[in-house]
Design a protein around this motif. Structure first.
Motif, PDB file in Angstrom:
ATOM      1  N   LEU A  69       0.930  -1.167  -0.007  1.00  0.00           N
ATOM      2  CA  LEU A  69       0.076  -0.143   0.177  1.00  0.00           C
ATOM      3  C   LEU A  69       0.824   1.306  -0.145  1.00  0.00           C
ATOM      4  CD1 LEU A  69      -2.561  -1.219   2.420  1.00  0.00           C
ATOM      5  CD2 LEU A  69      -3.293  -0.447   0.157  1.00  0.00           C
ATOM      6  N   ALA A  70       2.210   1.117   0.333  1.00  0.00           N
ATOM      7  CA  ALA A  70       2.968   2.362   0.025  1.00  0.00           C
ATOM      8  C   ALA A  70       3.715   2.564  -1.344  1.00  0.00           C
ATOM      9  CB  ALA A  70       4.205   2.159   1.314  1.00  0.00           C
ATOM     10  N   GLY A  94      -2.215  -1.297   8.095  1.00  0.00           N
ATOM     11  CA  GLY A  94      -1.802   0.112   8.651  1.00  0.00           C
ATOM     12  C   GLY A  94      -0.636   0.103   9.228  1.00  0.00           C
ATOM     13  N   VAL A  95       0.170   1.451   9.174  1.00  0.00           N
ATOM     14  CA  VAL A  95       1.178   1.588  10.210  1.00  0.00           C
ATOM     15  C   VAL A  95       1.207   2.785  11.288  1.00  0.00           C
ATOM     16  CG1 VAL A  95       3.143   0.977   8.350  1.00  0.00           C
ATOM     17  CG2 VAL A  95       2.049   3.068   8.445  1.00  0.00           C
ATOM     18  N   GLY A 112       0.427   8.078   3.663  1.00  0.00           N
ATOM     19  CA  GLY A 112       0.284   7.383   2.146  1.00  0.00           C
ATOM     20  C   GLY A 112      -0.257   5.941   2.326  1.00  0.00           C
ATOM     21  N   THR A 113       0.071   5.206   3.509  1.00  0.00           N
ATOM     22  CA  THR A 113      -0.225   3.863   3.513  1.00  0.00           C
ATOM     23  C   THR A 113      -1.716   3.666   3.999  1.00  0.00           C
ATOM     24  OG1 THR A 113       2.062   3.272   3.861  1.00  0.00           O
ATOM     25  CG2 THR A 113       0.047   1.848   4.587  1.00  0.00           C
ATOM     26  N   ASN A 114      -1.964   4.455   5.370  1.00  0.00           N
ATOM     27  CA  ASN A 114      -3.523   4.129   5.732  1.00  0.00           C
ATOM     28  C   ASN A 114      -4.669   4.740   5.004  1.00  0.00           C
ATOM     29  OD1 ASN A 114      -1.469   3.125   7.797  1.00  0.00           O
ATOM     30  ND2 ASN A 114      -2.047   4.668   9.263  1.00  0.00           N
ATOM     31  N   HIS A 118      -5.328   3.007   0.639  1.00  0.00           N
ATOM     32  CA  HIS A 118      -6.534   2.318   0.592  1.00  0.00           C
ATOM     33  C   HIS A 118      -7.626   3.221  -0.466  1.00  0.00           C
ATOM     34  CE1 HIS A 118      -5.666   0.099   4.542  1.00  0.00           C
ATOM     35  NE2 HIS A 118      -5.719  -0.794   3.746  1.00  0.00           N
ATOM     36  N   PHE A 119      -7.367   4.384  -0.294  1.00  0.00           N
ATOM     37  CA  PHE A 119      -8.203   5.393  -1.148  1.00  0.00           C
ATOM     38  C   PHE A 119      -7.925   4.892  -2.707  1.00  0.00           C
ATOM     39  CE2 PHE A 119      -8.385   8.775  -4.348  1.00  0.00           C
ATOM     40  CZ  PHE A 119      -9.553   9.434  -4.028  1.00  0.00           C
ATOM     41  N   ALA A 120      -6.547   4.671  -3.210  1.00  0.00           N
ATOM     42  CA  ALA A 120      -6.360   4.140  -4.406  1.00  0.00           C
ATOM     43  C   ALA A 120      -7.023   2.955  -4.904  1.00  0.00           C
ATOM     44  CB  ALA A 120      -4.910   4.484  -4.736  1.00  0.00           C
TER      45      ALA A 120
END
Length: 299
Positions: A69-70, A94-95, A112-114, A118-120
């Protein structure tokens, strides 16, 4: 009113559930419960070897697919490779409170991750999602603020927990705006959110490494107030299958929502700000290059 437990999950035969970060913690606990009810569970994980190890502990139909996710290129590759219909997407990975770091695309790691990851992912998968999108937030969202001019901490002095709280607030704003857009498009898909309370997952592992008296006290309180991964996963499962309205938010019913049976819970004033949610959505589209894929139903 009956207390919701994993035993109250309906039969999930013939349904596919995608869970990000499902190789440990509440993601793995949710995967275990859903697979046991007959769902085909796709473990979307950054490390496929760890994912396969986790999948081997589950009973039922599982698959493991790499997803970082990053990294927006990994998200796009995952969405292109996963062609089957999806009944439920659980945005769980998540981080939490790392030192300042950036994703492959230059975003602050937690935001960017959380959120952005997830948005993308959600928007890329949405044309194939049939029932529900569940996004895991946190009670930490209550201290979150959103600086739309500096979402990626390029101007402000970096504060790890403030960045975490911002990302968790973004999760709730994303859920509410996603539901607004789904309703406007005439889609039957529901967007819901959940938080696990204080679950004793590996996200909190950094607390155990703090040798100071305050750190030891915090670790002791965490152990006293936290609940197991299985119990921490219950709000996620509740948000995924219970008869709840779109845009709802589930969490534990105990003291300070730290532990207990799942129920619908409240959220901060900022998390209820529809204008802020729409502005965040626009910013997220610009940052990721991914937009809402569904056209509104014409009246």
């Amino acid at each position: 009113m009956t207390t919701f437990t994993a035993a109250h999950l309906p039969a999930m035969n013939g349904r596919t559930v995608v869970i990000t970060g499902a190789n440990s913690g509440i993601g793995l606990a949710a995967a275990r419960a859903l697979a046991a009810k007959g769902a085909r569970v796709v473990l979307a994980v950054r490390d496929p070897d760890r994912g396969r190890t986790a999948a081997a502990t589950l009973t039922g139909d599982t698959a493991v697919q790499r997803l970082d996710l990053a990294d927006l290129s990994s998200i796009r590759a995952f969405a292109e490779d996963l062609t089957e219909p999806i009944d439920v997407l659980i945005n769980n990975a998540g981080v939490m409170i790392p030192p300042l770091a950036r994703t492959a695309d230059g975003f602050e790691l937690q935001f960017g991750t959380n959120h952005l990851g997830h948005f993308a992912l959600t928007n890329l998968l949405l044309p194939r999602i049939r029932r529900r999108v569940v996004t895991v937030s946190s009670n930490g969202h209550r201290t979150g603020t959103l600086d739309l001019a500096d979402l990626n901490w390029e101007r402000r002095p970096y504060r790890a927990f403030a960045a975490y709280a911002q990302s968790k607030l973004a999760n709730l704003l994303f859920t509410s705006e996603l539901q607004r857009r789904l309703t406007e498009a005439g889609s039957p898909v529901l967007a819901t959110a959940a938080h696990p309370g204080m679950a004793a997952t590996n996200l909190l592992g950094h607390l155990d490494r703090d040798p100071t008296p305050l750190g030891r006290l915090r670790t002791a309180l965490t152990g006293l107030l936290s609940q197991s991964d299985d119990d921490g996963a219950l709000p996620t499962l509740y948000a995924a299958v219970a008869d709840v309205p779109g845009g709802s938010y589930a969490g534990p019913d105990g003291f300070l929502e730290g532990r207990g049976a799942p129920k619908l819970v409240g959220r901060s004033k900022a998390a209820r700000d529809g204008t802020l949610a729409r502005r965040l959505w626009t910013a997220s589209e610009m940052l990721t290059g991914v937009g809402f894929p569904l056209m509104a139903t014409k009246g």
